[in-house]
Design a protein around this motif. Structure first.
Motif, PDB file in Angstrom:
ATOM      1  N   LYS A  10       0.809  -1.228   0.000  1.00  0.00           N
ATOM      2  CA  LYS A  10       0.000   0.000   0.000  1.00  0.00           C
ATOM      3  C   LYS A  10       0.841   1.275   0.000  1.00  0.00           C
ATOM      4  N   LYS A  11       2.073   1.189   0.494  1.00  0.00           N
ATOM      5  CA  LYS A  11       2.899   2.399   0.601  1.00  0.00           C
ATOM      6  C   LYS A  11       2.958   3.162  -0.709  1.00  0.00           C
ATOM      7  N   LYS A  12       3.300   2.445  -1.786  1.00  0.00           N
ATOM      8  CA  LYS A  12       3.435   3.111  -3.088  1.00  0.00           C
ATOM      9  C   LYS A  12       2.846   2.286  -4.226  1.00  0.00           C
ATOM     10  N   GLY A  13       1.998   1.321  -3.869  1.00  0.00           N
ATOM     11  CA  GLY A  13       1.347   0.524  -4.891  1.00  0.00           C
ATOM     12  C   GLY A  13       2.298  -0.380  -5.650  1.00  0.00           C
ATOM     13  N   ALA A  14       3.235  -1.004  -4.951  1.00  0.00           N
ATOM     14  CA  ALA A  14       4.234  -1.855  -5.597  1.00  0.00           C
ATOM     15  C   ALA A  14       3.614  -3.122  -6.174  1.00  0.00           C
ATOM     16  N   ASP A  15       4.291  -3.701  -7.158  1.00  0.00           N
ATOM     17  CA  ASP A  15       3.846  -4.961  -7.755  1.00  0.00           C
ATOM     18  C   ASP A  15       4.152  -6.151  -6.856  1.00  0.00           C
ATOM     19  N   ALA A  16       5.102  -5.977  -5.951  1.00  0.00           N
ATOM     20  CA  ALA A  16       5.454  -7.055  -5.027  1.00  0.00           C
ATOM     21  C   ALA A  16       6.010  -6.464  -3.745  1.00  0.00           C
ATOM     22  N   CYS A  17       5.839  -7.211  -2.648  1.00  0.00           N
ATOM     23  CA  CYS A  17       6.424  -6.828  -1.370  1.00  0.00           C
ATOM     24  C   CYS A  17       7.205  -8.022  -0.846  1.00  0.00           C
ATOM     25  N   TRP A  76       7.562 -17.661  -0.356  1.00  0.00           N
ATOM     26  CA  TRP A  76       6.698 -17.703   0.825  1.00  0.00           C
ATOM     27  C   TRP A  76       6.804 -16.476   1.727  1.00  0.00           C
ATOM     28  N   GLY A  77       7.795 -15.614   1.529  1.00  0.00           N
ATOM     29  CA  GLY A  77       7.884 -14.399   2.334  1.00  0.00           C
ATOM     30  C   GLY A  77       7.443 -13.164   1.592  1.00  0.00           C
ATOM     31  N   CYS A  78       6.717 -13.365   0.494  1.00  0.00           N
ATOM     32  CA  CYS A  78       6.383 -12.245  -0.401  1.00  0.00           C
ATOM     33  C   CYS A  78       4.883 -12.160  -0.680  1.00  0.00           C
ATOM     34  N   LEU A  79       4.500 -11.002  -1.204  1.00  0.00           N
ATOM     35  CA  LEU A  79       3.131 -10.781  -1.675  1.00  0.00           C
ATOM     36  C   LEU A  79       3.230 -10.247  -3.098  1.00  0.00           C
ATOM     37  N   PHE A  80       2.412 -10.793  -4.010  1.00  0.00           N
ATOM     38  CA  PHE A  80       2.516 -10.467  -5.426  1.00  0.00           C
ATOM     39  C   PHE A  80       1.215  -9.905  -5.990  1.00  0.00           C
ATOM     40  N   SER A  81       1.354  -9.086  -7.019  1.00  0.00           N
ATOM     41  CA  SER A  81       0.198  -8.523  -7.717  1.00  0.00           C
ATOM     42  C   SER A  81      -0.500  -9.593  -8.547  1.00  0.00           C
ATOM     43  N   THR A  82      -1.753  -9.864  -8.217  1.00  0.00           N
ATOM     44  CA  THR A  82      -2.525 -10.838  -8.982  1.00  0.00           C
ATOM     45  C   THR A  82      -2.726 -10.366 -10.411  1.00  0.00           C
ATOM     46  N   ASN A  83      -2.960  -9.062 -10.594  1.00  0.00           N
ATOM     47  CA  ASN A  83      -3.181  -8.535 -11.948  1.00  0.00           C
ATOM     48  C   ASN A  83      -1.969  -8.780 -12.838  1.00  0.00           C
ATOM     49  N   LEU A  84      -0.772  -8.515 -12.304  1.00  0.00           N
ATOM     50  CA  LEU A  84       0.437  -8.706 -13.096  1.00  0.00           C
ATOM     51  C   LEU A  84       0.600 -10.183 -13.472  1.00  0.00           C
ATOM     52  N   ILE A  85       0.274 -11.071 -12.540  1.00  0.00           N
ATOM     53  CA  ILE A  85       0.379 -12.514 -12.791  1.00  0.00           C
ATOM     54  C   ILE A  85      -0.579 -12.941 -13.902  1.00  0.00           C
ATOM     55  N   LYS A  86      -1.827 -12.476 -13.811  1.00  0.00           N
ATOM     56  CA  LYS A  86      -2.836 -12.873 -14.797  1.00  0.00           C
ATOM     57  C   LYS A  86      -2.558 -12.260 -16.166  1.00  0.00           C
ATOM     58  N   GLU A  87      -2.189 -10.992 -16.179  1.00  0.00           N
ATOM     59  CA  GLU A  87      -1.958 -10.302 -17.453  1.00  0.00           C
ATOM     60  C   GLU A  87      -0.812 -10.921 -18.246  1.00  0.00           C
ATOM     61  N   ASN A  88       0.176 -11.480 -17.544  1.00  0.00           N
ATOM     62  CA  ASN A  88       1.346 -12.028 -18.215  1.00  0.00           C
ATOM     63  C   ASN A  88       1.395 -13.554 -18.191  1.00  0.00           C
ATOM     64  N   ASP A  89       0.305 -14.164 -17.716  1.00  0.00           N
ATOM     65  CA  ASP A  89       0.175 -15.627 -17.725  1.00  0.00           C
ATOM     66  C   ASP A  89       1.367 -16.305 -17.055  1.00  0.00           C
ATOM     67  N   ILE A  90       1.714 -15.809 -15.853  1.00  0.00           N
ATOM     68  CA  ILE A  90       2.822 -16.383 -15.094  1.00  0.00           C
ATOM     69  C   ILE A  90       2.284 -17.507 -14.220  1.00  0.00           C
ATOM     70  N   TYR A  91       2.963 -18.629 -14.218  1.00  0.00           N
ATOM     71  CA  TYR A  91       2.510 -19.751 -13.395  1.00  0.00           C
ATOM     72  C   TYR A  91       3.715 -20.562 -12.929  1.00  0.00           C
ATOM     73  N   PHE A  92       3.486 -21.371 -11.887  1.00  0.00           N
ATOM     74  CA  PHE A  92       4.568 -22.185 -11.335  1.00  0.00           C
ATOM     75  C   PHE A  92       4.798 -23.430 -12.170  1.00  0.00           C
ATOM     76  N   LYS A  93       6.077 -23.710 -12.400  1.00  0.00           N
ATOM     77  CA  LYS A  93       6.435 -24.971 -13.025  1.00  0.00           C
ATOM     78  C   LYS A  93       6.319 -26.077 -11.972  1.00  0.00           C
ATOM     79  N   SER A  94       6.285 -27.320 -12.415  1.00  0.00           N
ATOM     80  CA  SER A  94       6.110 -28.438 -11.500  1.00  0.00           C
ATOM     81  C   SER A  94       7.334 -28.643 -10.608  1.00  0.00           C
ATOM     82  N   GLU A  95       7.096 -28.890  -9.328  1.00  0.00           N
ATOM     83  CA  GLU A  95       8.170 -29.193  -8.386  1.00  0.00           C
ATOM     84  C   GLU A  95       8.845 -30.510  -8.758  1.00  0.00           C
TER      85      GLU A  95
END
Length: 247
Positions: A19-26, A78-97
């Motif tokens: 919220k401080k500056k509307g970052a894409d990730a914290c 696990w120690g971060c928070l990410f922008s859902t919009n950025l993830i969806k707009e760029n089709d970013i997803y996790f590869k298989s463990e």
């Protein structure tokens, strides 16, 4: 991870960071604890907002340290928070463990390529339990193969990003050496004959040999330098002894 936990205010701290500056990730720090929840190590970051050179100051440092430096950033998500919009707009997803021994750093290579701003906070709300019986520290037969595969994927990503590639490759290579040592040390659960066979396979790997022949081993601290030289010189018996001493 099932054996970890977070503080009551971790999510709130990350949200406030966003919220401080509307970052894409914290990005927050973490606390490493033992099985009795005693603190072993705490990593905290300075409160910094970045809106340029994101790859340089985040992803590349997440690859690991330089040969003679300790300025890396934990690559785990696990120690971060990410922008859902950025993830969806760029089709970013996790590869298989099951494919990557560390899917988080592969994710990072995509997310921070698109991110326009990142907020670091001086809070450590994630408690990472160091447990010798956990999934991440138990013996893995394919650990070395997956470590090489991960490095090759990161090498491909680094070259494609074409950003700070020399530094990025050095960082990724040092992390690979750390992973290789873990592969050698885990051989202490096998009998001496199987240990020697598996370590021989490691030291003769063509990709690893190319990296070690080019890597500035002399710049490493003493113990990593000795280990790298043992691998480079194919000192299989000594490495097998080291695996039993777990040093």
């Amino acid at each position: 991870d099932s054996d970890d936990y977070i503080s009551n205010n971790m999510i709130l701290n990350l949200v406030n960071g966003i919220k401080k500056k509307g970052a894409d990730a914290c990005i927050g720090g973490f606390v490493k604890i033992d099985g009795d929840e005693r603190e072993i190590f705490t990593e905290k970051y300075n409160d910094i907002f970045l809106n340029k050179n994101i790859l340089e100051h985040t992803f590349i440092k997440m690859l690991g340290n330089l040969p003679n430096s300790h300025d890396s950033i934990k690559m785990s998500v696990w120690g971060c928070l990410f922008s859902t919009n950025l993830i969806k707009e760029n089709d970013i997803y996790f590869k298989s463990e099951r494919v990557y021994i560390s899917e988080d750093i592969v994710w990072d290579s995509y997310f921070y390529d698109y991110a326009k701003s990142v907020q670091f906070i001086n809070k450590s709300g994630y408690f990472y339990r160091l447990n010798n019986n956990s999934l991440t520290t138990s013996y893995k037969k394919e650990r070395f193969t997956k470590s090489i595969f991960l490095y090759e994927k990161l090498e491909e990503r680094i070259k494609k990003l074409n950003k700070y590639s020399d530094e990025a490759l050095l960082r990724a290579q040092k992390q690979l050496l750390i992973n290789v040592k873990a592969c050698v040390v885990q051989e202490n659960v096998n009998n001496i004959f199987n240990s020697i066979k598996n370590i021989k396979r490691i030291v003769n790997n063509s990709k690893l040999r190319i990296i070690l022949n080019e890597y500035p081993i002399q710049k490493l601290p003493f113990k990593p330098k000795i280990f790298a030289k043992l691998v480079l010189n194919r000192n299989i018996l000594i490495l097998s002894v080291i695996s039993r001493l777990s040093i």
